[in-house]
Write a protein that holds these residues in place. Structure first.
Motif, short mmCIF file in Angstrom:
data_model
loop_
_atom_site.label_atom_id
_atom_site.label_comp_id
_atom_site.label_asym_id
_atom_site.label_seq_id
_atom_site.Cartn_x
_atom_site.Cartn_y
_atom_site.Cartn_z
N THR A 147 -115.09 0.80 33.01
CA THR A 147 -114.49 1.94 32.33
C THR A 147 -113.25 1.46 31.57
O THR A 147 -112.67 0.43 31.90
N ARG A 148 -112.87 2.25 30.58
CA ARG A 148 -111.64 1.96 29.84
C ARG A 148 -110.91 3.27 29.61
O ARG A 148 -111.52 4.25 29.15
N CYS A 155 -113.26 6.29 30.11
CA CYS A 155 -114.49 6.25 29.33
C CYS A 155 -115.47 5.23 29.90
O CYS A 155 -115.07 4.15 30.35
N GLU A 157 -118.06 2.36 29.55
CA GLU A 157 -118.21 1.27 28.58
C GLU A 157 -119.67 0.85 28.48
O GLU A 157 -120.32 0.58 29.48
N ASP A 174 -118.83 -0.06 23.31
CA ASP A 174 -118.63 1.34 22.94
C ASP A 174 -118.04 2.08 24.13
O ASP A 174 -118.33 1.75 25.29
N TRP A 175 -117.23 3.13 23.84
CA TRP A 175 -116.60 3.90 24.91
C TRP A 175 -116.89 5.39 24.74
O TRP A 175 -116.57 5.99 23.71
N TYR A 186 -117.02 10.24 21.62
CA TYR A 186 -117.02 8.82 21.28
C TYR A 186 -115.57 8.42 21.01
O TYR A 186 -114.98 8.86 20.03
N GLU A 189 -114.93 1.80 19.53
CA GLU A 189 -115.81 0.64 19.69
C GLU A 189 -115.06 -0.62 19.26
O GLU A 189 -114.18 -0.59 18.42
#
Length: 307
Positions: A147-148, A155, A157, A174-175, A186, A189
């Motif tokens: 996750t980020r 988010c 990942e 992508d997140w 979204y 990225e």
């Protein structure tokens, strides 16, 4: 002073103070105009730099040819700027004139992503293949356990890799995150395009909250035919739009046959000749992407699951 005159003065004062009778600016169109100005300035700057290079060619014929090419490139760039502006204005006509400034409240987001049209379960890899104009494409869209945190939101990942004729040509992180209503946002990225193992561009890379970039919606909680919305917002860098065309499509790909699929049309003012149709199957996600111009199909061939 009569009562009627007093009322008239009060109304006039409200209009003057902006509390009534003042039309709101069209921020969408103003944004398009500002980006157009930026695009034209960049084209002129590139032209001046090209002329500087031409000045250092000793051969007069080569110098003249260089200057001619620089002029042609400038005209092409100006035309591209105008075409992009036309596309942005067409989008504004549908989106309205309000500023694009979504409110992101971390408490409004959940940890799972289970929207039926775009489920992202960690450990799941969607594998797509298809013959394209560039060669045979193999795409692995892997939902990781990473996750980020972006704008306070954790988010999911996704690691998305594309090989063309066996060579790695795209490598992207992508997140995504889902709000409590079920909309999939979204948040950015980190993307690289490669050739012969070397990075050729990172165009399209963005992160919400950095340099004015903002998140968009990849999939709505309750899609309806005619929905038109931003998927990302990074001016002159990442500006995809999506429109829901149908909710009753039947799609057959190597991974299976699917009913009641959502058909989405995706465009961007950055590539005005690009038009893609994407099909999302309930409970599965994206199963097919079709290039409307070339007819190229990239199909879901299998889903790999791991812990």
């Amino acid at each position: 002073m009569t009562k009627l005159l007093l009322i008239a003065l009060m109304v006039s004062g409200l209009a003057f103070n902006g509390e009534a009778g003042v039309e709101e600016p069209d921020f969408c169109r103003q944004t398009a105009q500002d980006v157009l100005t930026s695009c034209r300035d960049a084209a002129q700057s590139d032209y001046s730099l090209s002329l500087a290079k031409c000045d250092n060619l000793a051969d007069p014929a080569a110098r003249a040819q260089c200057q001619h090419q620089a002029s042609a490139d400038l005209n092409d760039a100006r035309q591209t700027c105008q075409e992009q502006n036309d596309a942005r204005l067409a989008a504004c006509a549908r989106l309205g004139g309000a500023p694009y400034d979504p409110v992101i409240d971390p408490s409004n987001f959940v940890t799972r992503i289970d929207n039926p049209y775009f489920p992202l379960t960690p450990g799941t890899t969607f594998i797509y293949e298809g013959q394209t104009a560039e060669g045979f494409e193999h795409d692995e869209f892997a939902v990781t356990h990473n996750t980020r945190v972006i704008l306070g939101v954790a988010c999911v990942e996704v690691h998305d890799t594309v090989t063309t004729d066996g060579e790695l040509t795209e490598d992207t992180l992508d997140w995504f995150a889902q709000d409590r209503e079920g909309n999939i946002w979204y948040f950015g990225e980190n993307t690289h395009e490669l050739e012969d193992g070397l990075i050729t561009t990172i165009d399209g890379t963005f992160m919400a909250g950095v340099n004015g970039d903002k998140p968009g919606i990849i999939m709505k909680a309750r899609p309806a035919i005619g929905d038109f919305y931003r998927q990302e917002f990074s001016l002159a860098n990442a500006e995809d739009f999506a429109e829901t065309l149908s909710l009753t499509e039947h799609v057959t790909v190597p991974a299976g046959s699917f009913n009641h699929c959502l058909k989405s049309q995706e465009t961007t003012p950055l590539e005005t000749d690009l038009l893609e149709y994407k099909f999302y199957a309930p409970g599965v996600g994206n199963v097919l992407t079709v290039d409307a111009t070339t007819g190229d199909r990239v199909e879901l061939v299998r889903i790999r699951r791991s812990r």
